[in-house]
Motif scaffolding. Sequence first.
Motif, PDB file in Angstrom:
ATOM      1  N   ALA B 222       6.136   2.298  20.710  1.00 15.57           N
ATOM      2  CA  ALA B 222       7.487   2.865  20.759  1.00 15.57           C
ATOM      3  C   ALA B 222       8.521   1.803  20.386  1.00 15.57           C
ATOM      4  O   ALA B 222       9.417   2.060  19.585  1.00 15.57           O
ATOM      5  N   ILE B 223       8.374   0.593  20.950  1.00 15.15           N
ATOM      6  CA  ILE B 223       9.323  -0.486  20.644  1.00 15.15           C
ATOM      7  C   ILE B 223       9.310  -0.772  19.149  1.00 15.15           C
ATOM      8  O   ILE B 223      10.351  -0.949  18.528  1.00 15.15           O
ATOM      9  N   SER B 225       9.012   1.118  16.825  1.00 17.32           N
ATOM     10  CA  SER B 225       9.704   2.107  15.985  1.00 17.32           C
ATOM     11  C   SER B 225      11.208   2.116  16.238  1.00 17.32           C
ATOM     12  O   SER B 225      11.913   2.990  15.743  1.00 17.32           O
ATOM     13  N   LEU B 226      11.702   1.108  16.988  1.00 15.98           N
ATOM     14  CA  LEU B 226      13.152   0.892  17.034  1.00 15.98           C
ATOM     15  C   LEU B 226      13.575   0.388  15.661  1.00 15.98           C
ATOM     16  O   LEU B 226      12.941  -0.536  15.127  1.00 15.98           O
ATOM     17  N   PRO B 227      14.633   0.970  15.056  1.00 18.55           N
ATOM     18  CA  PRO B 227      15.015   0.541  13.695  1.00 18.55           C
ATOM     19  C   PRO B 227      15.020  -0.965  13.536  1.00 18.55           C
ATOM     20  O   PRO B 227      14.374  -1.512  12.645  1.00 18.55           O
ATOM     21  N   SER B 228      15.720  -1.668  14.455  1.00 15.55           N
ATOM     22  CA  SER B 228      15.909  -3.104  14.228  1.00 15.55           C
ATOM     23  C   SER B 228      14.595  -3.863  14.327  1.00 15.55           C
ATOM     24  O   SER B 228      14.447  -4.938  13.755  1.00 15.55           O
ATOM     25  N   VAL B 229      13.634  -3.331  15.050  1.00 16.26           N
ATOM     26  CA  VAL B 229      12.336  -4.001  15.132  1.00 16.26           C
ATOM     27  C   VAL B 229      11.498  -3.665  13.905  1.00 16.26           C
ATOM     28  O   VAL B 229      10.972  -4.549  13.233  1.00 16.26           O
ATOM     29  N   SER B 230      11.436  -2.377  13.567  1.00 10.95           N
ATOM     30  CA  SER B 230      10.573  -1.973  12.449  1.00 10.95           C
ATOM     31  C   SER B 230      11.067  -2.605  11.139  1.00 10.95           C
ATOM     32  O   SER B 230      10.271  -2.859  10.239  1.00 10.95           O
ATOM     33  N   ASP B 231      12.382  -2.881  11.057  1.00 13.67           N
ATOM     34  CA  ASP B 231      12.888  -3.513   9.833  1.00 13.67           C
ATOM     35  C   ASP B 231      12.320  -4.910   9.636  1.00 13.67           C
ATOM     36  O   ASP B 231      12.278  -5.415   8.521  1.00 13.67           O
ATOM     37  N   LEU B 233       9.279  -5.767  10.284  1.00 10.50           N
ATOM     38  CA  LEU B 233       7.833  -5.701  10.040  1.00 10.50           C
ATOM     39  C   LEU B 233       7.572  -5.382   8.580  1.00 10.50           C
ATOM     40  O   LEU B 233       8.334  -4.660   7.941  1.00 10.50           O
TER      41      LEU B 233
END
Lengths: 324, 324, 324
Positions: B222-223, B225-231, B233
């Motif tokens: 879930a974390i 798929s937070l925009p700022s995290v997934s960006d 990756l």
Amino acid sequence: MFTFDLAFTSSSVHQEPAEEDSAMLTRLNQRRLLSAYVLEEFEFPSDVRFHELPLFPEWHLPVKLMVVLMAVTFLYTFLRDVLQPYVSQSRNDFYKIPILVMNKVLPWTSITLLATVYLPGILASLLQLHRGTKYSRFPAWLERWMSMRKQLGLLAFLLACLHAIYSLSYPMRRSYRYKLLNWAYQQVKQSKEDSWVEDDVWRMEIYVSLGILGLGVLALVAISSLPSVSDTLNWREFQCVQRILGYTALFLCTAHALIYGWRKWVESKYFVWYTPPSFILASFLPALVLLVKAVLTLPCLDRRLELIRGGWERPGRKRERDSL
Amino acid sequence: MFTFDLAFTSSSVHQEPAEEDSAMLTRLNQRRLLSAYVLEEFEFPSDVRFHELPLFPEWHLPVKLMVVLMAVTFLYTFLRDVLQPYVSQSRNDFYKIPILVMNKVLPWTSITLLATVYLPGILASLLQLHRGTKYSRFPAWLERWMSMRKQLGLLAFLLACLHAIYSLSYPMRRSYRYKLLNWAYQQVKQSKEDSWVEDDVWRMEIYVSLGILGLGVLALVAISSLPSVSDTLNWREFQCVQRILGYTALFLCTAHALIYGWRKWVESKYFVWYTPPSFILASFLPALVLLVKAVLTLPCLDRRLELIRGGWERPGRKRERDSL
Amino acid sequence: MFTFDLAFTSSSVHQEPAEEDSAMLTRLNQRRLLSAYVLEEFEFPSDVRFHELPLFPEWHLPVKLMVVLMAVTFLYTFLRDVLQPYVSQSRNDFYKIPILVMNKVLPWTSITLLATVYLPGILASLLQLHRGTKYSRFPAWLERWMSMRKQLGLLAFLLACLHAIYSLSYPMRRSYRYKLLNWAYQQVKQSKEDSWVEDDVWRMEIYVSLGILGLGVLALVAISSLPSVSDTLNWREFQCVQRILGYTALFLCTAHALIYGWRKWVESKYFVWYTPPSFILASFLPALVLLVKAVLTLPCLDRRLELIRGGWERPGRKRERDSL
């Protein structure tokens, strides 16, 4: 390594101040924040005037408010739950301070902060209804207050989470175990077949369930105010989350508090030293907010507000403005 | 203050529509979202056509699905756990509704939603194997489904969290305390030295542990798929998190459900009114997904898929396309 | 649908490699990450050389460290809590493995990782004090270590959360229920009026409360290292959160561990097979870190560090550099 190149070439950095514009600095900033977890002073490029940087200016007032509320509620709970039994029945309940008292301070402060998030919006609406126009500034204190709602809400959520964990930790405590064992002993001695109290069971099942749902809804609101999440929302979505979910959370939490109280309202034994039980004081403000909000959504008032916010003005008002 | 300047100068804003391009609007948007926590209508610049903005379009279907699933599972659980004992033994278990019934609805819906996140990917693989090519569109419904996986997964996680809190709240409930006291009373009356049931203990230790681990892994997904995290990756990292961790979570949760069931499979007393216990129905779909996924990772099929996804086509297919 | 257009036109995409620069790829990347929740290989544009992409390079070492620590602590706890009673009193406590043993491994590893976040900063300070200058590189291993602090801290937080959930799940377990019932039975048989142990109650109330507060503070630190949050902080705010809150969390967690231990220090019955109880080993490193940090904040040393970090050098040093 980048971090340290920065630190060591910092002397040379001074030669080209032109390139060192704030935009670039923030970019470095970002990259640094991602690369380092703890910052020691010596990790800064030496041209950052460290002590001139602001330190969470928008959080000062909300945090002060929270601290004051916690202090007051702590004192109140300590007097009622710990000192009173000690004085009147010389019963030593000081063991309650670390968890039981804490866990009355947390929800009380939390729900009060949550109410203060929705109070200014209501005051603004009342003010607009009274003035009959939207073309006049709100008083400075109200604007200041409205600009703090995000911080107030997040603090309320933080305390709500701690409250949840504290509550869940009750049955794992030794004090609870010993009490249980003693109750079991009593029940056997009195050879009481069944100690079930239907009314009490219902009360707890409902308020626990409401509390969990309230926390869940509040979590959604909190997540939506993460910068990266709120950036992906448009006006309407953001308002929908913050208002509809927000008021739902406030409603669930207030119901949680009131049902926790159940009928302690009337039972005088809960009014130790003539002070009302904390849940009454805690749920007063949020209940008031919800009540006024409900009144404001009555068709007649709601239509009037719609008009005003659409730019309409009460004839009297209009003349005043034109006469300027 | 920015927020209100916007509101009050809105009339003048109308003069320059050119500057009001969407990009600038979103920038305002961002700044506003950061500055304000709750948005009242009168806080909008009046040139935002409020009711024309979309309202979470990609969430409509997933949420509808969740609501339907919750309704069905609630009805099923209510009939089995509350109504049946009331009808057959006229035992009043209605107190179970707020927490115990809720806490069967939540995990059931949650694991079903989680399974629907991984089902379309499997269907797509099967379809590609059957067609022997990747150069042909998937049916519209499948593409639609695949585009909803993020929302389905996040809803599943939300319900899983609520399920965890509900479960942890069991022992703090009055109903549990009273039951415990009565059990203690019974044990003493029957002077039963030791009520330990090894088998039952193992079952609970394992499924609780699996459940917590499952929730932990799901939280990582879930974390991510937070925009700022997934960006932050890259393709491979994102796929690694979403697939490997995702399937691990699905596996842990399914094992959690099955071990919770233990041997209720066979004991007929759990088949009230000839209906199977909910965990069987709940774990059917996820178990199926995991099974098919396991089959698809068999070397022979896996190699075939690799080829197809590399652009290879079954000879027959190729001719068809060329003949067009 | 975008996702699949990409997959199907991928052959044509090969014609224009020029446009396919990394920037554009990442943009696609972003859009894709938002649109899809699980990525199957066939969803990639085929020009992404999948297996050449890095896979969390900065996480390898921290995760390895975590796994090793967990393995060691698991073995140690298993020997002491499960094998020893089995061998010496042939008591079968294997049911403890899934939860009770796990829940000693988690906090132990967590607090050790948290200590390793703050250790390198301290070593660096000591090194600077010893060298009397900041204009000389740190050894490579120390720089490497400092660059891993964020990952170490987040892993510590993850394990701390799991530890909290495991602990909260204790009283809902069958094993706990049965023990409780047997204790109640014993108390009645011995007709022991009151089983309250003041000392034991205080210990638990305090360490549970400290643990929850520690987790809460740690959560704030973890949230502040979300990219989108840390981007909104300036140097000073970020350092304030990471250092002040971070050390507060470390302090609370260490106090949590020590008070959990209470006076097992001296009671020899806790030294099974001549091994110290795990909390002693667990709290040794963090306690050491806090101690050295406290020493470093003594005025005399602190002022010296300030000078060095301001660019001052011990005369001897200066000459050395000039002589180069």
